[in-house]
Design a protein around this motif. Sequence first.
Motif, short mmCIF file in Angstrom:
data_model
loop_
_atom_site.label_atom_id
_atom_site.label_comp_id
_atom_site.label_asym_id
_atom_site.label_seq_id
_atom_site.Cartn_x
_atom_site.Cartn_y
_atom_site.Cartn_z
N GLY A 89 0.79 -1.22 0.00
CA GLY A 89 0.00 0.00 0.00
C GLY A 89 0.83 1.27 0.00
N PHE A 90 0.38 2.24 -0.79
CA PHE A 90 0.98 3.58 -0.86
C PHE A 90 2.44 3.54 -1.31
N SER A 91 2.79 2.54 -2.10
CA SER A 91 4.12 2.50 -2.70
C SER A 91 4.12 3.31 -4.00
N ILE A 92 5.32 3.59 -4.50
CA ILE A 92 5.47 4.39 -5.71
C ILE A 92 6.33 3.62 -6.70
N GLY A 93 5.81 3.41 -7.89
CA GLY A 93 6.57 2.76 -8.95
C GLY A 93 6.79 3.74 -10.09
N LEU A 94 7.91 4.42 -10.06
CA LEU A 94 8.21 5.39 -11.10
C LEU A 94 8.70 4.69 -12.37
N ARG A 95 8.60 5.39 -13.47
CA ARG A 95 9.07 4.90 -14.76
C ARG A 95 8.34 3.62 -15.18
N ARG A 96 8.97 2.45 -15.02
CA ARG A 96 8.43 1.24 -15.64
C ARG A 96 8.36 0.07 -14.66
N LEU A 97 7.22 -0.62 -14.70
CA LEU A 97 7.03 -1.86 -13.97
C LEU A 97 6.56 -2.90 -14.98
N SER A 98 7.16 -4.09 -14.97
CA SER A 98 6.77 -5.11 -15.93
C SER A 98 6.89 -6.49 -15.32
N SER A 99 6.18 -7.44 -15.92
CA SER A 99 6.22 -8.81 -15.44
C SER A 99 5.72 -9.73 -16.54
N ASP A 100 6.21 -10.97 -16.52
CA ASP A 100 5.68 -11.99 -17.42
C ASP A 100 4.48 -12.69 -16.80
N GLY A 101 4.16 -12.33 -15.56
CA GLY A 101 3.03 -12.93 -14.87
C GLY A 101 1.99 -11.90 -14.51
N THR A 102 2.03 -11.44 -13.25
CA THR A 102 1.01 -10.51 -12.75
C THR A 102 1.66 -9.35 -12.01
N ILE A 103 1.12 -8.16 -12.20
CA ILE A 103 1.49 -7.00 -11.40
C ILE A 103 0.33 -6.71 -10.46
N GLU A 104 0.63 -6.62 -9.16
CA GLU A 104 -0.40 -6.36 -8.16
C GLU A 104 -0.05 -5.07 -7.42
N LEU A 105 -0.95 -4.10 -7.48
CA LEU A 105 -0.74 -2.82 -6.81
C LEU A 105 -1.79 -2.67 -5.71
N ALA A 106 -1.34 -2.46 -4.48
CA ALA A 106 -2.27 -2.29 -3.37
C ALA A 106 -2.84 -0.87 -3.37
N LYS A 107 -3.81 -0.65 -2.51
CA LYS A 107 -4.47 0.66 -2.40
C LYS A 107 -3.45 1.76 -2.13
N GLY A 108 -3.60 2.87 -2.83
CA GLY A 108 -2.75 4.03 -2.62
C GLY A 108 -1.48 4.04 -3.43
N CYS A 109 -1.21 2.98 -4.21
CA CYS A 109 0.01 2.94 -5.02
C CYS A 109 -0.08 3.95 -6.17
N CYS A 110 1.07 4.51 -6.51
CA CYS A 110 1.18 5.41 -7.66
C CYS A 110 2.05 4.74 -8.71
N PHE A 111 1.73 4.96 -9.98
CA PHE A 111 2.44 4.29 -11.06
C PHE A 111 2.52 5.20 -12.28
N GLU A 112 3.38 4.81 -13.22
CA GLU A 112 3.47 5.51 -14.50
C GLU A 112 3.20 4.54 -15.65
N ARG A 113 4.18 3.69 -15.95
CA ARG A 113 4.04 2.80 -17.10
C ARG A 113 4.21 1.35 -16.66
N MET A 114 3.24 0.50 -17.02
CA MET A 114 3.28 -0.90 -16.60
C MET A 114 2.90 -1.80 -17.78
N HIS A 115 3.42 -3.02 -17.73
CA HIS A 115 3.03 -4.01 -18.73
C HIS A 115 3.10 -5.40 -18.12
N ALA A 116 2.02 -6.17 -18.28
CA ALA A 116 1.96 -7.55 -17.79
C ALA A 116 0.73 -8.21 -18.37
N PRO A 117 0.71 -9.54 -18.43
CA PRO A 117 -0.51 -10.21 -18.87
C PRO A 117 -1.72 -9.84 -18.02
N ALA A 118 -1.49 -9.52 -16.74
CA ALA A 118 -2.58 -9.07 -15.87
C ALA A 118 -2.05 -8.03 -14.90
#
Length: 351
Positions: free
Chosen positions: A161-190
Amino acid sequence: MSPIELTLMVVFVLGTMTFLTLPFLPAWQEWRHPSDEAALPVPAHDSNQVSHFANSWRKQRGGDGLNTPSVDTSNELQLQHMFDVHDVQAWNHIDAPVVATKTVVLATPVECLRPVHAAVDFRAVGGSTFSSIMSSGWIKLGPLSRVTEWAHGDKGLRLGGFSIGLRRLSSDGTIELAKGCCFERMHAPAVQFGRTPARSERPVPPAGSPSEFSELPGMEHRGGHLYRVNGNCTVPENRHYVGSLIVTGILTIGAFTRIEGDVKARQGIRLGFHAEVLGSVICEDTIHFLAGSSANGPVTSETNVLLDHGVQVGHEHGPTSISAPTIIAESGAVAHGTVWAREAGVVWGLA
């Protein structure tokens, strides 16, 4: 012409030719002996591939990243450059990439400004900061964590919760963001925003032949299955339409309505509860997906995209993209493919 005048003339001509030639010497030297053959560095925002830096790091490290003389956190290897994985100061002051040959579990917040590669899983308690992480397993960061450049987990990536993922987050599986997370660019099957509830069966569209867009007020047939409305347009609830729709005003799609085509509007799009668009959703203004609604194609807005709980964009076997300056996703929404918040993205909700 006297000999002195002739000499002065020759000196003048030679001097003029020399001064005219000097500016071209650097170009001649570069042509004869190139010094810029190496590939130019790619800034963090210039590659459209979200996992670009993770793939580059993997290639640079020879595939698994474990055959290079970097810092190693494995207790099984007795190397001079090894440090204690639980030593906070070692993480804070390391000046070389960290390569771990087994699972890393950090019980104390650390700040690491060098790339980290874990051969298995990488888990860190909340409050930690990392520049870049790549894991062949899972990446799990606790609440209030920060990733300042990029992170890639082959099996999955989870931010507390309330983490920050700047720039890019990616995975070959799943990306899970808890409540309050901030993000920019992400890519994953789910990509799961917040706590994702078990999905209920989507309502079956009404039986019988599809309704006709031409029955709606102000509708203009533009050929084939393309229709256009000047001004606002409200599509009735619990209908099934085949075709694409362009609206110059605000487009409102009624609850439980399915549209087999693309929709585009200028002043806003609102998808009702469990409404479904099998094509793209494009708008200059805000796009709002109400609870349970979905789109199978790209979702693009020039302002905001709002995703309520239970919303699904794309599907497991058909990834797509969401792109807007601001993306606000309620806990329980799911996207498949790429999510790009060009200015800010946030997960909100009670769960």
